[in-house]
Design a protein around this motif. Sequence first.
Motif, PDB file in Angstrom:
ATOM      1  N   TYR A  94       0.861  -1.192   0.000  1.00  0.00           N
ATOM      2  CA  TYR A  94       0.000   0.000   0.000  1.00  0.00           C
ATOM      3  C   TYR A  94       0.890   1.232   0.000  1.00  0.00           C
ATOM      4  O   TYR A  94       1.387   1.653   1.036  1.00  0.00           O
ATOM      5  CB  TYR A  94      -0.872   0.025   1.252  1.00  0.00           C
ATOM      6  CG  TYR A  94      -1.817  -1.151   1.370  1.00  0.00           C
ATOM      7  CD1 TYR A  94      -3.167  -1.025   1.078  1.00  0.00           C
ATOM      8  CD2 TYR A  94      -1.359  -2.397   1.805  1.00  0.00           C
ATOM      9  CE1 TYR A  94      -4.042  -2.098   1.195  1.00  0.00           C
ATOM     10  CE2 TYR A  94      -2.220  -3.479   1.923  1.00  0.00           C
ATOM     11  CZ  TYR A  94      -3.552  -3.324   1.612  1.00  0.00           C
ATOM     12  OH  TYR A  94      -4.392  -4.395   1.729  1.00  0.00           O
ATOM     13  N   GLY A  95       1.117   1.786  -1.187  1.00  0.00           N
ATOM     14  CA  GLY A  95       1.882   3.028  -1.285  1.00  0.00           C
ATOM     15  C   GLY A  95       0.990   4.062  -1.942  1.00  0.00           C
ATOM     16  O   GLY A  95      -0.207   4.135  -1.656  1.00  0.00           O
ATOM     17  N   THR A  96       1.565   4.852  -2.853  1.00  0.00           N
ATOM     18  CA  THR A  96       0.771   5.800  -3.648  1.00  0.00           C
ATOM     19  C   THR A  96      -0.338   5.025  -4.348  1.00  0.00           C
ATOM     20  O   THR A  96      -1.493   5.408  -4.372  1.00  0.00           O
ATOM     21  CB  THR A  96       1.663   6.447  -4.728  1.00  0.00           C
ATOM     22  OG1 THR A  96       2.830   6.936  -4.074  1.00  0.00           O
ATOM     23  CG2 THR A  96       0.967   7.576  -5.418  1.00  0.00           C
ATOM     24  N   GLY A  97       0.079   3.888  -4.942  1.00  0.00           N
ATOM     25  CA  GLY A  97      -0.881   2.935  -5.514  1.00  0.00           C
ATOM     26  C   GLY A  97      -0.829   1.665  -4.696  1.00  0.00           C
ATOM     27  O   GLY A  97      -0.155   1.615  -3.676  1.00  0.00           O
ATOM     28  N   CYS A  98      -1.537   0.639  -5.137  1.00  0.00           N
ATOM     29  CA  CYS A  98      -1.465  -0.667  -4.473  1.00  0.00           C
ATOM     30  C   CYS A  98      -0.959  -1.677  -5.474  1.00  0.00           C
ATOM     31  O   CYS A  98      -1.370  -1.648  -6.635  1.00  0.00           O
ATOM     32  CB  CYS A  98      -2.855  -1.158  -4.080  1.00  0.00           C
ATOM     33  SG  CYS A  98      -3.295  -0.769  -2.428  1.00  0.00           S
TER      34      CYS A  98
ATOM     35  N   ALA B  78      -2.535   7.849  -2.531  1.00  0.00           N
ATOM     36  CA  ALA B  78      -2.770   9.118  -3.231  1.00  0.00           C
ATOM     37  C   ALA B  78      -4.159   9.680  -2.936  1.00  0.00           C
ATOM     38  O   ALA B  78      -4.371  10.891  -3.028  1.00  0.00           O
ATOM     39  CB  ALA B  78      -2.598   8.921  -4.729  1.00  0.00           C
ATOM     40  N   VAL B  79      -5.108   8.816  -2.564  1.00  0.00           N
ATOM     41  CA  VAL B  79      -6.459   9.318  -2.269  1.00  0.00           C
ATOM     42  C   VAL B  79      -6.447  10.100  -0.953  1.00  0.00           C
ATOM     43  O   VAL B  79      -7.136  11.105  -0.791  1.00  0.00           O
ATOM     44  CB  VAL B  79      -7.507   8.173  -2.253  1.00  0.00           C
ATOM     45  CG1 VAL B  79      -7.400   7.290  -1.046  1.00  0.00           C
ATOM     46  CG2 VAL B  79      -8.913   8.732  -2.335  1.00  0.00           C
TER      47      VAL B  79
ATOM     48  N   LYS C 248      -6.180  15.544   1.641  1.00  0.00           N
ATOM     49  CA  LYS C 248      -5.395  16.497   2.432  1.00  0.00           C
ATOM     50  C   LYS C 248      -5.041  17.739   1.601  1.00  0.00           C
ATOM     51  O   LYS C 248      -5.400  18.854   1.953  1.00  0.00           O
ATOM     52  CB  LYS C 248      -4.120  15.797   2.930  1.00  0.00           C
ATOM     53  CG  LYS C 248      -3.144  16.688   3.678  1.00  0.00           C
ATOM     54  CD  LYS C 248      -2.055  15.887   4.377  1.00  0.00           C
ATOM     55  CE  LYS C 248      -0.960  15.429   3.450  1.00  0.00           C
ATOM     56  NZ  LYS C 248       0.008  16.483   3.093  1.00  0.00           N
ATOM     57  N   ASP C 249      -4.353  17.522   0.462  1.00  0.00           N
ATOM     58  CA  ASP C 249      -3.801  18.660  -0.286  1.00  0.00           C
ATOM     59  C   ASP C 249      -4.826  19.376  -1.158  1.00  0.00           C
ATOM     60  O   ASP C 249      -4.824  20.602  -1.239  1.00  0.00           O
ATOM     61  CB  ASP C 249      -2.637  18.204  -1.178  1.00  0.00           C
ATOM     62  CG  ASP C 249      -1.495  17.624  -0.356  1.00  0.00           C
ATOM     63  OD1 ASP C 249      -1.481  17.858   0.863  1.00  0.00           O
ATOM     64  OD2 ASP C 249      -0.633  16.931  -0.927  1.00  0.00           O
ATOM     65  N   ASN C 250      -5.701  18.610  -1.826  1.00  0.00           N
ATOM     66  CA  ASN C 250      -6.637  19.253  -2.758  1.00  0.00           C
ATOM     67  C   ASN C 250      -7.894  19.749  -2.057  1.00  0.00           C
ATOM     68  O   ASN C 250      -8.415  20.803  -2.393  1.00  0.00           O
ATOM     69  CB  ASN C 250      -7.058  18.287  -3.879  1.00  0.00           C
ATOM     70  CG  ASN C 250      -5.893  17.866  -4.744  1.00  0.00           C
ATOM     71  OD1 ASN C 250      -4.775  17.789  -4.257  1.00  0.00           O
ATOM     72  ND2 ASN C 250      -6.142  17.573  -5.998  1.00  0.00           N
TER      73      ASN C 250
ATOM     74  N   ALA D 199     -12.319   2.398  -0.294  1.00  0.00           N
ATOM     75  CA  ALA D 199     -11.996   2.321  -1.729  1.00  0.00           C
ATOM     76  C   ALA D 199     -10.706   1.529  -1.954  1.00  0.00           C
ATOM     77  O   ALA D 199     -10.602   0.728  -2.880  1.00  0.00           O
ATOM     78  CB  ALA D 199     -11.857   3.721  -2.312  1.00  0.00           C
ATOM     79  N   VAL D 200      -9.729   1.767  -1.080  1.00  0.00           N
ATOM     80  CA  VAL D 200      -8.457   1.048  -1.184  1.00  0.00           C
ATOM     81  C   VAL D 200      -8.710  -0.455  -1.008  1.00  0.00           C
ATOM     82  O   VAL D 200      -8.173  -1.289  -1.744  1.00  0.00           O
ATOM     83  CB  VAL D 200      -7.464   1.573  -0.122  1.00  0.00           C
ATOM     84  CG1 VAL D 200      -6.172   0.776  -0.147  1.00  0.00           C
ATOM     85  CG2 VAL D 200      -7.189   3.058  -0.348  1.00  0.00           C
ATOM     86  N   CYS D 201      -9.566  -0.793  -0.031  1.00  0.00           N
ATOM     87  CA  CYS D 201      -9.847  -2.207   0.272  1.00  0.00           C
ATOM     88  C   CYS D 201     -10.669  -2.872  -0.823  1.00  0.00           C
ATOM     89  O   CYS D 201     -10.423  -4.027  -1.178  1.00  0.00           O
ATOM     90  CB  CYS D 201     -10.597  -2.309   1.594  1.00  0.00           C
ATOM     91  SG  CYS D 201      -9.682  -1.593   2.968  1.00  0.00           S
TER      92      CYS D 201
END
Length: 506
Positions: A256-260, A304-305, A310-312, A376-378
Amino acid sequence: SPVFNARTAEVVSQHQVEITQFFPKEGWVEEDPKEIIQSVYDCIERTCEKLGQLNIDLSNIKAVGVTNQRETTVVWDKGTGEPLYNALVWLDLRTQSTVERLINKSPGKNKNHLKPKTGLPISTYFSAVKLRWLLDNVEEVRRAVEEDRAMFGTVDSWIIWCLSGNTDGGVHITDVSNASRTLLFNIHTLDWDLELCRYFDVPMDILPKVRSSSEIYGCMKSSSLSGVPISGCLGDQSAALVGQMCFKEGHAKNTYGTGCFLLRNTGSKPVKSEHGLLTTVAYQLGRDQPACYALEGSVAIAGAVVRWLKDNMGIVKSTAEIEKLAAAAGSSYGCYFVPAFSGLYAPYWEPSARGIICGLTQFTNKNHLAFAALEAVCFQTREILDAMNQDSGVPLDQLWVDGGMTSNRLLMQLQADILCIPVGKRSYTSTALGVAMAAGAAEGVNVWDLTTDHLPQVVSETFVPQINPNESEFRFSRWKKAVQKAMNWETIEPASLSNGNLGNAT
């Protein structure tokens, strides 16, 4: 750049430096190759200083291994050692039109035309497409190729060439795991393929020599580690599979990083996927050893989500805060978030999909959105796991996990609940460990024994499913419905509005 004890697999010392990513246009992602290699040298020097403070003699370092972001593409001048353009990162989407052109020239306009040889679809993701873009669009690159002074490689090749001497005798190599992500490599013969190179119109003499993932390629030329053999090379996801000790057929890990990235070891035979997964070379631990293959599914957007929230959107102030918000909600209350920011990867391979949040009501708040983002990641992981179970015919009974997001305990529990199987987390960074094991096990180094009896016993924590499988199935079927709504968004439509002239509305 961690240094590991080859007997216990414990980290003795480490240092890390963040690399800048550049986004010159929407969908473009670049890194500076000179900054990449400088960060490697900085990490080596700082780690060696820290070893000195611990009174550890540098002569104890017996081998160096390199692990890297796969697919990211570098072209440089072999005479000057200078990069000819920034590195094009795996996530970069500028090659969409190149991909369309390549698919259109294949029989039946089939994106899987090269899959029998490569295990991969023709996609923006892989290196040959990025290299083709550079040859078509960057005069400097084209000229260097014509004048026979260009070298191509993924980041591992660039780093190893620099570390082993650069213009002064640097070795130009890659390993089977990285080569298998280029679309130029035949995963059955384990070598560059003339027919594939012709398809992309890429000259074979700019390609690195393909080696196993564990053998001495050369030695460190400068830095505090001068003279130490460079003897391990693995793409990051393969390195994580090795570091998670997934050596047996059927073992699987998700990073689990920026993507999976979910990889399942399929042993010494490549398994063809009928469900949108990639067939890839996992590793080859020694030049006389057989290659080991894996089925792989990748999710473009995972960590990234959280960064996007956080950022957007300013919904969370730190990545750690998302766990608190999601825990406060306890459920998404019917809100589903499909973060298809750059299309959908496995098992859909749908570049025209875009992000969507649906199931909103007046009751929905930012806590529910935070929960939906973690879910969503899961769910995306579950889609890949289902595809793997179908392709291999054997359901997975446990998933090993690693990567930055695994420190989020709520996420790990959700993952076990949505997969309906236990999720096991080891207590270390598996990517760096994996390539350290490959480097240490190389013939001529022999400080690490990778036979099953000698593998270090590493502590782990297990998350067991805690919800009723029926509820899990219901939530998953809702998720699939949301994915359908995200599809076919970014289609090329005529500029004029077909449903009447809306320009006169007042």
